[in-house]
Design a protein around this motif. Structure first.
Motif, PDB file in Angstrom:
ATOM      1  N   UNK A   1      26.287 -13.965 -66.926  1.00 44.43           N
ATOM      2  CA  UNK A   1      24.611 -13.192 -65.799  1.00 44.43           C
ATOM      3  C   UNK A   1      23.866 -12.582 -66.671  1.00 44.43           C
ATOM      4  N   UNK A   2      24.593 -11.522 -67.778  1.00 50.73           N
ATOM      5  CA  UNK A   2      24.150  -9.951 -68.374  1.00 50.73           C
ATOM      6  C   UNK A   2      23.423 -10.779 -70.005  1.00 50.73           C
ATOM      7  N   UNK A   3      23.033 -11.703 -70.396  1.00 47.65           N
ATOM      8  CA  UNK A   3      22.768 -12.232 -71.396  1.00 47.65           C
ATOM      9  C   UNK A   3      21.540 -12.903 -71.371  1.00 47.65           C
ATOM     10  N   UNK A   4      21.482 -12.926 -70.217  1.00 47.17           N
ATOM     11  CA  UNK A   4      19.763 -12.996 -69.615  1.00 47.17           C
ATOM     12  C   UNK A   4      19.108 -11.408 -70.312  1.00 47.17           C
ATOM     13  N   UNK A   5      19.880 -10.534 -70.699  1.00 48.19           N
ATOM     14  CA  UNK A   5      19.115  -9.330 -71.285  1.00 48.19           C
ATOM     15  C   UNK A   5      19.252  -8.856 -73.082  1.00 48.19           C
ATOM     16  N   UNK A   6      19.304 -10.226 -73.601  1.00 48.48           N
ATOM     17  CA  UNK A   6      19.905 -10.372 -74.548  1.00 48.48           C
ATOM     18  C   UNK A   6      18.410 -11.859 -74.849  1.00 48.48           C
ATOM     19  N   UNK A   7      19.158 -12.793 -74.015  1.00 46.62           N
ATOM     20  CA  UNK A   7      17.892 -13.565 -74.722  1.00 46.62           C
ATOM     21  C   UNK A   7      16.174 -13.419 -74.297  1.00 46.62           C
ATOM     22  N   UNK A   8      16.019 -12.214 -73.282  1.00 49.57           N
ATOM     23  CA  UNK A   8      14.528 -11.589 -72.746  1.00 49.57           C
ATOM     24  C   UNK A   8      14.471 -10.048 -73.184  1.00 49.57           C
ATOM     25  N   UNK A   9      15.078 -10.124 -74.139  1.00 51.52           N
ATOM     26  CA  UNK A   9      14.867  -8.621 -75.060  1.00 51.52           C
ATOM     27  C   UNK A   9      14.104  -7.901 -75.503  1.00 51.52           C
ATOM     28  N   UNK A  10      12.848  -8.893 -76.210  1.00 45.71           N
ATOM     29  CA  UNK A  10      11.716  -9.241 -76.415  1.00 45.71           C
ATOM     30  C   UNK A  10      10.560  -8.658 -75.354  1.00 45.71           C
ATOM     31  N   UNK A  11      10.776  -9.768 -74.711  1.00 42.33           N
ATOM     32  CA  UNK A  11      10.187  -9.342 -72.974  1.00 42.33           C
ATOM     33  C   UNK A  11       9.873  -8.753 -72.453  1.00 42.33           C
ATOM     34  N   UNK A  12      11.594  -7.985 -72.335  1.00 39.36           N
ATOM     35  CA  UNK A  12      11.791  -6.746 -71.597  1.00 39.36           C
ATOM     36  C   UNK A  12      11.276  -5.570 -72.429  1.00 39.36           C
ATOM     37  N   UNK A  13      11.140  -5.744 -73.946  1.00 41.51           N
ATOM     38  CA  UNK A  13      10.139  -4.745 -74.147  1.00 41.51           C
ATOM     39  C   UNK A  13       9.244  -4.938 -74.151  1.00 41.51           C
ATOM     40  N   UNK A  14       8.700  -5.395 -73.713  1.00 45.17           N
ATOM     41  CA  UNK A  14       6.821  -5.508 -74.252  1.00 45.17           C
ATOM     42  C   UNK A  14       6.666  -4.798 -72.130  1.00 45.17           C
ATOM     43  N   UNK A  15       7.214  -5.472 -71.822  1.00 45.33           N
ATOM     44  CA  UNK A  15       7.279  -4.664 -70.143  1.00 45.33           C
ATOM     45  C   UNK A  15       7.743  -3.379 -69.847  1.00 45.33           C
ATOM     46  N   UNK A  16       8.206  -2.701 -70.181  1.00 45.30           N
ATOM     47  CA  UNK A  16       8.318  -1.513 -70.911  1.00 45.30           C
ATOM     48  C   UNK A  16       7.459  -0.610 -71.298  1.00 45.30           C
ATOM     49  N   UNK A  17       7.469  -1.062 -72.118  1.00 42.62           N
ATOM     50  CA  UNK A  17       5.569  -0.848 -72.986  1.00 42.62           C
ATOM     51  C   UNK A  17       4.355  -0.972 -71.696  1.00 42.62           C
ATOM     52  N   UNK A  18       4.912  -1.763 -70.421  1.00 41.43           N
ATOM     53  CA  UNK A  18       3.641  -2.109 -70.188  1.00 41.43           C
ATOM     54  C   UNK A  18       3.626  -0.818 -68.669  1.00 41.43           C
ATOM     55  N   UNK A  19       5.085  -0.654 -68.434  1.00 42.63           N
ATOM     56  CA  UNK A  19       5.492   0.150 -67.969  1.00 42.63           C
ATOM     57  C   UNK A  19       5.654   1.391 -67.497  1.00 42.63           C
ATOM     58  N   UNK A  20       5.289   1.573 -68.749  1.00 49.53           N
ATOM     59  CA  UNK A  20       5.732   3.169 -69.292  1.00 49.53           C
ATOM     60  C   UNK A  20       4.499   4.248 -68.904  1.00 49.53           C
ATOM     61  N   UNK A  21       3.164   3.509 -68.926  1.00 49.24           N
ATOM     62  CA  UNK A  21       2.101   4.241 -68.098  1.00 49.24           C
ATOM     63  C   UNK A  21       1.605   4.545 -67.086  1.00 49.24           C
ATOM     64  N   UNK A  22       2.669   4.120 -66.350  1.00 47.54           N
ATOM     65  CA  UNK A  22       3.024   4.847 -64.859  1.00 47.54           C
ATOM     66  C   UNK A  22       3.939   5.792 -64.665  1.00 47.54           C
TER      67      UNK A  22
END
Length: 273
Positions: A192-213
């Protein structure tokens, strides 16, 4: 047992997101899940031509199970692959969601902060979300059909199951089939937790997008859980619920999905070596 890593589970697709397999995991009787048969991914609309050719020719794909809602399928339909059956097994009760949120504004592809906020504020996304999926009649119906197709899968054919991001409805599907094959809970959680490794780049970009809030860490993680990140608490809550109400995930599969001991043996003979 071999270690569970991105490399050990990846099916090496060019564009298809979160694309991996359940092969190599060890059952409690010492047998392993066969390689190349049980595949999981995000929505196949992102797959390249080469990805689709590999699914057909290298994996001998026979069946696709789509756990998404109707509007998700309409917006981004699955590609047609010659000789592959596409079964729609929705897990979420759309009427229940519609009662809470306007579908057109609330749950279109979640690429804006406002849409994420609606899903969270309306209680659609909580750490008990998976318990809801498993409890709802629609969820039981969808996973019942998933197991029907697993049992019916022709010899030598692979099955790909997916939702949109390949993590929540798909993650529960993986937990259920691995439980049916007597794979231990620790392995199920690692998968289940492998998603966070497979989606590492996506999550990183999403964190950046959310950081403005100016979100707190807790709020940030909640938003990311609507998007492409998984949180072990969600799956642990689901497994704990199945243990409490049914004795075990297999108890749920027997009582709610209608499988028999003979069915479990068929699945083990089909998917274990």
């Amino acid at each position: 047992m071999e270690s569970i890593t991105k490399e050990s589970q990846s099916i090496k697709m060019e564009k298809l997101g979160n694309a991996r397999e359940l092969g190599g995991y060890v059952s409690q009787d010492g047998r392993k899940v066969k390689r190349g048969l049980l595949l999981r991914s995000a929505k196949p609309v992102s797959a390249s031509e080469n990805d689709l050719n590999r699914l057909k020719n290298d994996f001998h794909l026979g069946t696709i199970i789509d756990f998404r809602m109707s509007y998700e399928r309409e917006i981004e339909p699955n590609p047609q692959i010659e000789g592959v059956n596409d079964f729609w097994c929705p897990i979420i009760d759309e009427d229940q969601i519609s009662a809470n949120v306007n579908m057109t504004s609330g749950l279109k592809p979640m690429n804006t902060f406002e849409r994420l906020k609606i899903a969270i504020d309306k209680g659609i996304v909580t750490d008990k979300m998976y318990v809801n999926f498993l409890s709802m009649e629609q969820g039981k119906k969808g996973y019942r059909e998933f197991f029907r197709q697993l049992l019916a899968l022709p010899e030598g054919k692979a099955l790909l199951f997916h939702c949109t991001q390949g993590k929540d409805r798909t993650g529960l599907g993986a937990m259920l089939i691995l439980s049916a094959l007597d794979v231990d809970e620790s392995t199920i959680m690692q998968d289940y937790m492998l998603t966070n490794i497979f989606n590492e780049n996506l999550i990183s970009r999403e964190k950046q997008m959310l950081s403005q809030y100016n979100l707190s860490e807790e709020e940030m993680n909640k938003y990311l859980s609507v998007m492409d990140q998984v949180d072990s608490v969600y799956m642990q809550n689901a497994i704990d619920f199945l243990k409490k109400d049914y004795g075990s995930p297999k108890g749920y599969i027997i009582k709610e999905l209608g499988l028999t001991e003979k069915d479990f043996e068929i699945l083990k003979n089909k998917f274990l070596e």
